[in-house]
Write a protein that holds these residues in place. Structure first.
Motif, PDB file in Angstrom:
ATOM      1  N   ARG A 127      -9.740   2.398   1.639  1.00 41.63           N
ATOM      2  CA  ARG A 127      -9.438   3.639   1.487  1.00 41.63           C
ATOM      3  C   ARG A 127      -9.708   4.650   2.747  1.00 41.63           C
ATOM      4  O   ARG A 127      -9.059   5.387   3.308  1.00 41.63           O
ATOM      5  CB  ARG A 127      -9.772   4.189   0.189  1.00 41.63           C
ATOM      6  CG  ARG A 127      -9.175   3.723  -1.131  1.00 41.63           C
ATOM      7  CD  ARG A 127      -9.612   4.559  -2.112  1.00 41.63           C
ATOM      8  NE  ARG A 127     -11.132   4.956  -2.502  1.00 41.63           N
ATOM      9  CZ  ARG A 127     -11.757   4.286  -3.150  1.00 41.63           C
ATOM     10  NH1 ARG A 127     -11.562   3.083  -3.582  1.00 41.63           N
ATOM     11  NH2 ARG A 127     -13.100   4.455  -3.292  1.00 41.63           N
ATOM     12  N   ASN A 128     -11.086   4.264   3.177  1.00 44.32           N
ATOM     13  CA  ASN A 128     -11.508   4.925   4.461  1.00 44.32           C
ATOM     14  C   ASN A 128     -10.793   4.519   5.818  1.00 44.32           C
ATOM     15  O   ASN A 128     -10.463   5.515   6.329  1.00 44.32           O
ATOM     16  CB  ASN A 128     -13.024   4.521   4.521  1.00 44.32           C
ATOM     17  CG  ASN A 128     -13.949   5.389   3.441  1.00 44.32           C
ATOM     18  OD1 ASN A 128     -13.377   6.348   2.799  1.00 44.32           O
ATOM     19  ND2 ASN A 128     -15.204   4.746   3.462  1.00 44.32           N
ATOM     20  N   TYR A 129     -10.473   3.391   5.829  1.00 53.62           N
ATOM     21  CA  TYR A 129      -9.760   2.771   6.781  1.00 53.62           C
ATOM     22  C   TYR A 129      -8.184   3.674   7.019  1.00 53.62           C
ATOM     23  O   TYR A 129      -7.842   4.185   8.089  1.00 53.62           O
ATOM     24  CB  TYR A 129      -9.430   1.384   6.912  1.00 53.62           C
ATOM     25  CG  TYR A 129      -8.711   0.968   8.067  1.00 53.62           C
ATOM     26  CD1 TYR A 129      -9.193   1.101   9.349  1.00 53.62           C
ATOM     27  CD2 TYR A 129      -7.015   0.685   7.885  1.00 53.62           C
ATOM     28  CE1 TYR A 129      -8.352   0.732  10.525  1.00 53.62           C
ATOM     29  CE2 TYR A 129      -6.506   0.188   8.987  1.00 53.62           C
ATOM     30  CZ  TYR A 129      -7.051   0.175  10.225  1.00 53.62           C
ATOM     31  OH  TYR A 129      -6.187  -0.130  11.226  1.00 53.62           O
ATOM     32  N   ASP A 137      -1.817  -2.453  -4.537  1.00 52.48           N
ATOM     33  CA  ASP A 137      -2.493  -2.219  -5.821  1.00 52.48           C
ATOM     34  C   ASP A 137      -3.997  -2.795  -5.819  1.00 52.48           C
ATOM     35  O   ASP A 137      -4.802  -2.368  -6.656  1.00 52.48           O
ATOM     36  CB  ASP A 137      -1.653  -3.181  -6.646  1.00 52.48           C
ATOM     37  CG  ASP A 137      -0.204  -2.600  -7.220  1.00 52.48           C
ATOM     38  OD1 ASP A 137       0.023  -1.213  -7.049  1.00 52.48           O
ATOM     39  OD2 ASP A 137       0.658  -3.286  -7.353  1.00 52.48           O
ATOM     40  N   THR A 138      -4.206  -3.739  -4.930  1.00 53.97           N
ATOM     41  CA  THR A 138      -5.585  -4.326  -5.081  1.00 53.97           C
ATOM     42  C   THR A 138      -6.763  -3.844  -3.922  1.00 53.97           C
ATOM     43  O   THR A 138      -7.695  -3.501  -4.117  1.00 53.97           O
ATOM     44  CB  THR A 138      -5.617  -5.719  -5.173  1.00 53.97           C
ATOM     45  OG1 THR A 138      -5.080  -6.210  -4.090  1.00 53.97           O
ATOM     46  CG2 THR A 138      -4.909  -6.359  -6.563  1.00 53.97           C
ATOM     47  N   ALA A 139      -5.877  -3.724  -2.808  1.00 59.36           N
ATOM     48  CA  ALA A 139      -6.655  -3.524  -1.728  1.00 59.36           C
ATOM     49  C   ALA A 139      -7.326  -2.081  -1.695  1.00 59.36           C
ATOM     50  O   ALA A 139      -8.451  -1.786  -1.221  1.00 59.36           O
ATOM     51  CB  ALA A 139      -6.031  -3.420  -0.252  1.00 59.36           C
ATOM     52  N   THR A 140      -6.634  -1.247  -2.214  1.00 59.18           N
ATOM     53  CA  THR A 140      -7.162   0.439  -2.471  1.00 59.18           C
ATOM     54  C   THR A 140      -8.177   0.654  -3.260  1.00 59.18           C
ATOM     55  O   THR A 140      -8.566   1.746  -3.433  1.00 59.18           O
ATOM     56  CB  THR A 140      -5.970   1.389  -2.507  1.00 59.18           C
ATOM     57  OG1 THR A 140      -5.301   1.005  -3.595  1.00 59.18           O
ATOM     58  CG2 THR A 140      -4.984   1.178  -1.125  1.00 59.18           C
ATOM     59  N   ILE A 167       0.888  -8.756  14.107  1.00 55.99           N
ATOM     60  CA  ILE A 167       0.358  -8.507  12.471  1.00 55.99           C
ATOM     61  C   ILE A 167      -1.138  -8.908  12.619  1.00 55.99           C
ATOM     62  O   ILE A 167      -1.500 -10.102  13.017  1.00 55.99           O
ATOM     63  CB  ILE A 167       1.201  -9.101  11.397  1.00 55.99           C
ATOM     64  CG1 ILE A 167       2.570  -8.584  11.512  1.00 55.99           C
ATOM     65  CG2 ILE A 167       0.468  -8.982  10.163  1.00 55.99           C
ATOM     66  CD1 ILE A 167       3.381  -9.256  10.511  1.00 55.99           C
ATOM     67  N   ILE A 168      -1.840  -7.991  12.213  1.00 55.62           N
ATOM     68  CA  ILE A 168      -3.430  -8.064  11.812  1.00 55.62           C
ATOM     69  C   ILE A 168      -3.752  -8.491  10.597  1.00 55.62           C
ATOM     70  O   ILE A 168      -4.488  -9.634  10.261  1.00 55.62           O
ATOM     71  CB  ILE A 168      -4.022  -7.043  12.440  1.00 55.62           C
ATOM     72  CG1 ILE A 168      -3.985  -6.552  13.780  1.00 55.62           C
ATOM     73  CG2 ILE A 168      -5.724  -7.418  12.456  1.00 55.62           C
ATOM     74  CD1 ILE A 168      -4.099  -7.663  14.834  1.00 55.62           C
ATOM     75  N   VAL A 169      -3.256  -7.932   9.451  1.00 48.05           N
ATOM     76  CA  VAL A 169      -3.511  -7.977   8.125  1.00 48.05           C
ATOM     77  C   VAL A 169      -2.361  -7.261   7.195  1.00 48.05           C
ATOM     78  O   VAL A 169      -1.726  -6.386   7.909  1.00 48.05           O
ATOM     79  CB  VAL A 169      -4.672  -7.579   7.860  1.00 48.05           C
ATOM     80  CG1 VAL A 169      -4.850  -6.171   7.682  1.00 48.05           C
ATOM     81  CG2 VAL A 169      -5.176  -7.893   6.246  1.00 48.05           C
ATOM     82  N   VAL A 170      -1.947  -7.758   6.205  1.00 51.70           N
ATOM     83  CA  VAL A 170      -1.289  -7.393   5.170  1.00 51.70           C
ATOM     84  C   VAL A 170      -1.956  -7.113   3.935  1.00 51.70           C
ATOM     85  O   VAL A 170      -2.542  -7.968   3.299  1.00 51.70           O
ATOM     86  CB  VAL A 170      -0.063  -8.224   4.903  1.00 51.70           C
ATOM     87  CG1 VAL A 170       0.827  -7.519   3.773  1.00 51.70           C
ATOM     88  CG2 VAL A 170       0.760  -8.448   6.362  1.00 51.70           C
ATOM     89  N   PHE A 171      -2.134  -5.847   3.595  1.00 49.72           N
ATOM     90  CA  PHE A 171      -2.904  -5.424   2.112  1.00 49.72           C
ATOM     91  C   PHE A 171      -1.927  -5.071   1.100  1.00 49.72           C
ATOM     92  O   PHE A 171      -0.626  -4.712   1.411  1.00 49.72           O
ATOM     93  CB  PHE A 171      -3.501  -3.854   2.393  1.00 49.72           C
ATOM     94  CG  PHE A 171      -4.439  -3.682   3.231  1.00 49.72           C
ATOM     95  CD1 PHE A 171      -5.723  -4.482   3.315  1.00 49.72           C
ATOM     96  CD2 PHE A 171      -4.512  -3.130   4.479  1.00 49.72           C
ATOM     97  CE1 PHE A 171      -6.630  -4.253   4.148  1.00 49.72           C
ATOM     98  CE2 PHE A 171      -5.288  -2.729   5.393  1.00 49.72           C
ATOM     99  CZ  PHE A 171      -6.628  -3.659   5.312  1.00 49.72           C
ATOM    100  N   ASP A 172      -2.203  -5.754  -0.023  1.00 48.60           N
ATOM    101  CA  ASP A 172      -1.621  -5.393  -1.191  1.00 48.60           C
ATOM    102  C   ASP A 172      -2.075  -4.061  -1.770  1.00 48.60           C
ATOM    103  O   ASP A 172      -3.198  -3.920  -2.061  1.00 48.60           O
ATOM    104  CB  ASP A 172      -1.893  -6.594  -2.335  1.00 48.60           C
ATOM    105  CG  ASP A 172      -1.112  -6.336  -3.527  1.00 48.60           C
ATOM    106  OD1 ASP A 172      -1.324  -5.028  -4.228  1.00 48.60           O
ATOM    107  OD2 ASP A 172      -0.502  -7.117  -4.068  1.00 48.60           O
ATOM    108  N   PRO A 185       4.515   2.714  -2.984  1.00 48.21           N
ATOM    109  CA  PRO A 185       4.192   1.767  -1.773  1.00 48.21           C
ATOM    110  C   PRO A 185       3.520   0.574  -2.338  1.00 48.21           C
ATOM    111  O   PRO A 185       2.798   0.649  -3.285  1.00 48.21           O
ATOM    112  CB  PRO A 185       3.179   2.634  -0.886  1.00 48.21           C
ATOM    113  CG  PRO A 185       2.772   3.659  -1.850  1.00 48.21           C
ATOM    114  CD  PRO A 185       3.645   3.992  -2.699  1.00 48.21           C
ATOM    115  N   LYS A 186       3.885  -0.772  -2.086  1.00 51.49           N
ATOM    116  CA  LYS A 186       3.247  -2.069  -2.163  1.00 51.49           C
ATOM    117  C   LYS A 186       2.634  -2.732  -1.112  1.00 51.49           C
ATOM    118  O   LYS A 186       1.740  -3.547  -1.746  1.00 51.49           O
ATOM    119  CB  LYS A 186       4.400  -2.808  -2.916  1.00 51.49           C
ATOM    120  CG  LYS A 186       5.067  -2.199  -4.077  1.00 51.49           C
ATOM    121  CD  LYS A 186       6.321  -3.030  -4.578  1.00 51.49           C
ATOM    122  CE  LYS A 186       6.998  -2.499  -5.766  1.00 51.49           C
ATOM    123  NZ  LYS A 186       8.005  -3.478  -6.232  1.00 51.49           N
ATOM    124  N   SER A 187       2.679  -2.225   0.004  1.00 54.49           N
ATOM    125  CA  SER A 187       1.807  -3.020   0.884  1.00 54.49           C
ATOM    126  C   SER A 187       1.607  -2.097   2.181  1.00 54.49           C
ATOM    127  O   SER A 187       2.418  -1.281   2.428  1.00 54.49           O
ATOM    128  CB  SER A 187       2.621  -4.346   1.430  1.00 54.49           C
ATOM    129  OG  SER A 187       3.984  -4.021   1.934  1.00 54.49           O
TER     130      SER A 187
END
Length: 94
Positions: A32-34, A23-26, A16-21, A52-54
Protein backbone atom coordinates in the motif's frame (compact mmCIF):
# COMPACT_ATOMS: atom_id res chain seq x y z
CA UNK A 1 6.87 -9.95 -26.94
CA UNK A 2 4.15 -7.72 -25.56
CA UNK A 3 1.51 -8.39 -22.93
CA UNK A 4 -1.92 -6.76 -23.27
CA UNK A 5 -2.96 -5.26 -19.91
CA UNK A 6 -6.36 -3.94 -20.92
CA UNK A 7 -7.90 -1.22 -23.03
CA UNK A 8 -5.24 -0.08 -25.49
CA UNK A 9 -2.27 -0.78 -23.22
CA UNK A 10 0.37 -3.41 -23.90
CA UNK A 11 3.84 -3.57 -22.36
CA UNK A 12 7.05 -5.25 -23.42
CA UNK A 13 7.35 -8.33 -21.20
CA UNK A 14 11.04 -7.56 -20.67
CA UNK A 15 10.02 -4.42 -18.73
CA UNK A 16 7.76 -6.23 -16.24
CA UNK A 17 9.16 -6.36 -12.72
CA UNK A 18 6.19 -7.76 -10.78
CA UNK A 19 2.46 -8.34 -11.07
CA UNK A 20 0.38 -7.86 -7.92
CA UNK A 21 -3.02 -9.39 -7.28
CA UNK A 22 -4.88 -6.39 -5.88
CA UNK A 23 -7.11 -8.56 -3.67
CA UNK A 24 -4.21 -10.00 -1.70
CA UNK A 25 -1.21 -7.71 -2.19
CA UNK A 26 -2.91 -4.63 -0.82
CA UNK A 27 -3.27 -6.32 2.56
CA UNK A 28 0.41 -5.56 3.06
CA UNK A 29 1.26 -2.14 4.46
CA UNK A 30 4.44 -2.15 2.36
CA UNK A 31 2.54 -2.69 -0.88
CA UNK A 32 0.00 0.00 0.00
CA UNK A 33 2.83 2.42 0.84
CA UNK A 34 4.61 1.62 -2.45
CA UNK A 35 1.46 2.15 -4.51
CA UNK A 36 0.68 5.37 -2.64
CA UNK A 37 4.21 6.74 -3.23
CA UNK A 38 4.06 5.77 -6.91
CA UNK A 39 0.71 7.53 -7.26
CA UNK A 40 2.04 10.71 -5.60
CA UNK A 41 5.00 10.63 -8.02
CA UNK A 42 2.62 10.43 -10.98
CA UNK A 43 3.81 6.94 -11.91
CA UNK A 44 0.47 5.11 -11.66
CA UNK A 45 -1.68 4.66 -14.74
CA UNK A 46 -5.19 3.39 -14.11
CA UNK A 47 -6.34 1.68 -17.28
CA UNK A 48 -9.78 0.60 -16.09
CA UNK A 49 -13.08 2.05 -14.97
CA UNK A 50 -13.92 -1.30 -13.41
CA UNK A 51 -12.80 -2.85 -10.15
CA UNK A 52 -8.99 -3.14 -10.34
CA UNK A 53 -7.72 -6.71 -10.15
CA UNK A 54 -3.99 -6.35 -10.76
CA UNK A 55 -1.11 -3.92 -10.61
CA UNK A 56 1.75 -4.39 -13.05
CA UNK A 57 5.06 -2.72 -12.15
CA UNK A 58 7.33 -2.07 -15.13
CA UNK A 59 10.67 -0.39 -15.63
CA UNK A 60 10.37 1.99 -18.56
CA UNK A 61 13.08 4.44 -19.58
CA UNK A 62 14.86 3.98 -16.25
CA UNK A 63 11.71 4.71 -14.21
CA UNK A 64 9.27 2.42 -12.44
CA UNK A 65 5.65 2.78 -13.53
CA UNK A 66 2.55 0.99 -12.29
CA UNK A 67 -0.41 -0.01 -14.45
CA UNK A 68 -3.66 -0.74 -12.63
CA UNK A 69 -5.73 -3.21 -14.66
CA UNK A 70 -9.11 -4.90 -14.52
CA UNK A 71 -7.48 -8.11 -15.76
CA UNK A 72 -6.57 -10.58 -13.05
CA UNK A 73 -2.97 -11.57 -12.40
CA UNK A 74 -3.87 -15.18 -13.29
CA UNK A 75 -5.23 -14.15 -16.68
CA UNK A 76 -2.14 -12.04 -17.36
CA UNK A 77 0.07 -15.01 -16.49
CA UNK A 78 -1.98 -17.25 -18.76
CA UNK A 79 -1.62 -14.76 -21.64
CA UNK A 80 2.12 -14.64 -21.08
CA UNK A 81 2.44 -18.42 -21.02
CA UNK A 82 0.34 -18.76 -24.18
CA UNK A 83 2.53 -16.19 -25.93
CA UNK A 84 5.71 -18.02 -24.93
CA UNK A 85 4.22 -21.33 -26.08
CA UNK A 86 3.28 -19.78 -29.44
CA UNK A 87 6.81 -18.45 -29.90
CA UNK A 88 8.24 -21.86 -29.03
CA UNK A 89 5.94 -23.54 -31.55
CA UNK A 90 7.27 -21.19 -34.21
CA UNK A 91 10.86 -21.87 -33.12
CA UNK A 92 11.36 -18.23 -32.07
CA UNK A 93 11.91 -18.75 -28.35
CA UNK A 94 15.19 -20.64 -28.41
Amino acid sequence: MFLHLGRDVAVDVDTIIVVFDMDTATWSRHTRNYLSAAEKAGKVYVITDELPKSAVVCRENGDFVVYISQISSRTLLKRLEEGIDALSDMGLNE
